[in-house]
Design a protein around this motif. Structure first.
Motif, PDB file in Angstrom:
ATOM      1  N   UNK A   1       0.998  -1.270  -0.105  1.00 31.24           N
ATOM      2  CA  UNK A   1       0.130   0.280   0.007  1.00 31.24           C
ATOM      3  C   UNK A   1       0.689   1.059   0.130  1.00 31.24           C
ATOM      4  N   UNK A   2       0.331   2.116  -0.237  1.00 28.70           N
ATOM      5  CA  UNK A   2       1.057   3.105  -0.909  1.00 28.70           C
ATOM      6  C   UNK A   2       1.262   3.896   1.072  1.00 28.70           C
ATOM      7  N   UNK A   3       2.756   4.477   1.015  1.00 31.96           N
ATOM      8  CA  UNK A   3       2.615   5.140   2.589  1.00 31.96           C
ATOM      9  C   UNK A   3       3.638   4.140   3.202  1.00 31.96           C
ATOM     10  N   UNK A   4       2.859   2.826   3.273  1.00 30.40           N
ATOM     11  CA  UNK A   4       3.751   1.515   4.185  1.00 30.40           C
ATOM     12  C   UNK A   4       5.394   1.669   3.907  1.00 30.40           C
ATOM     13  N   UNK A   5       6.103   2.081   5.299  1.00 28.80           N
ATOM     14  CA  UNK A   5       7.516   2.182   5.914  1.00 28.80           C
ATOM     15  C   UNK A   5       8.383   0.894   5.450  1.00 28.80           C
TER      16      UNK A   5
END
Length: 383
Positions: free
Chosen positions: A285-289
């Protein structure tokens, strides 16, 4: 005579008492124990140089590789498309994202197209008399002209006389005016440039959309990139196409990525270079670290040990005949926990764990397991 005998007995008694007293006193003295030599048992390892991969750790957040910010170029009422314009809504490539009411503008376009058609129809008799050789292609153009479809391209003009005649009747001008209106009419409908998902929606059905207003954001949820900043000393080591292992903070999931781009300039303020790692996975997912381990290069004839075994003066402890000694080494790379070293001969016995209070000349005993001892005994017997 009696007195002499008594005197002699008294002297003998005194001497005996002194002798017995000395014996008793000497028997109560404790001897100081001789201190035993303390030999520390240490964990050791035998150096075997080999090729060590240098892995550079990095981390960052995932960002969609393809992203579109949706803006309105026209004004009108937002009409429904059959799908709710909400975050999380998926669209296929070419599917309508936003439709703005264009009824009034559409009528203007149709009016201009009708005027163009009438203009061409009005010159057809003259073309038939004065330019019989070009009349068929213009007649064919009129036949293919459909007000409900996009205006077709004007026929190719083959002579200067034909060009002057057509241009003098404003046919070319009217044609390009119609094409300009059609281009603007297409902006009332925004279609998905690729398959993806809507991540932000700033308007709802029925609301008035104004020219220049931001409507939302649309991303491709199949391919992501992670931007990482690395020290400039690794600039020559990074290569496009290099595979990268990634994992989340909990080390519960692992992914595989590849270095897609490397920035050609170094940040002057931080002296770092930016690399971009492309990764594909349905669970992302976008924003995953994520944390990444980049295989920068492979160092030949080197060893890898714990970083705390290397002193500030680039020295390590070795064991020679049960005595600690120090040797100088050449560090190639330091990570948070490991160090890659060179210039250590094969077969050198080094400490594998740090020893508190260790010093050169310290007497030690290498720790050997039963398996190691059996191997040593077998080697001696063979010799």
């Amino acid at each position: 005579m009696r007195n002499i005998v008594l005197s002699v007995l008294g002297v003998l008694l005194i001497l005996g008492a002194v002798y017995v007293g000395n014996i008793v006193a000497n028997s109560k003295k404790k001897k100081r124990p001789v201190p035993e030599k303390v030999i520390k048992t240490v964990y050791t390892d035998t150096v075997q140089n080999k090729t060590i991969p240098i892995i550079i750790p990095a981390n960052g957040n995932l960002v969609a590789k393809r992203r579109v910010e949706l803006y309105a170029e026209v004004q009108g009422i937002f009409k429904g498309t059959g799908k709710l314009f909400k975050p999380g809504q998926k669209y296929r490539a070419g599917q309508t994202l936003i439709r703005i009411d264009a009824a009034e503008y559409y009528a203007n376009v149709q009016s201009s197209k009708s005027n163009l058609y009438n203009s061409i129809s009005a010159i057809m008799p003259d073309l038939r008399l004065d330019f019989p050789e070009v009349y068929p292609k213009w007649q064919k153009y009129l036949t293919s002209f459909n007000l409900d479809k996009t205006t077709p391209k004007l026929p190719e003009m083959s002579s200067e006389k034909e060009k002057y005649f057509i241009t003098g009747r404003n046919i070319v001008t009217n044609y390009y005016n119609v094409k300009n209106l059609e281009q603007r009419l297409a902006k009332y409908t925004i279609r998905a440039p690729f398959s993806g998902i809507l991540t932000e929606a700033l308007v709802t059905e029925g609301s008035l959309v104004r020219n220049g207003q931001k409507l939302g954001e649309f991303i491709d949820d199949a391919v992501y990139e992670m931007e990482v900043a690395l020290s400039k000393k690794y600039a020559s080591l990074l290569k496009v196409g290099e595979k990268v292992a990634l994992n989340n903070l909990d080390n519960t999931e692992s992914f595989s990525g590849v270095v897609s781009r490397v920035n050609g300039s170094i940040d002057a303020s931080t002296q770092t270079i930016t690399a971009y790692i492309e990764v594909k996975d349905a669970t992302l997912k976008e924003g995953m670290y994520l944390e990444a381990n980049l295989n920068a290069k492979e160092e030949e004839n080197a060893i890898e040990i714990n970083r705390n075994l290397v002193s500030d003066t680039n020295e390590i402890f070795v064991v020679r005949d049960s005595i600690l000694d120090v040797i100088e080494v050449t560090p190639v790379y330091f990570s948070d926990t490991k160090a890659v070293l060179k210039n250590i001969p094969d077969g050198t016995i080094i400490l594998s764990k740090s020893v508190p209070g260790a010093y050169a000349g310290m007497l030690v005993k290498p720790y050997t397991t039963q398996k190691t001892q059996a191997k040593i005994t077998k080697t001696k017997n063979a010799e």
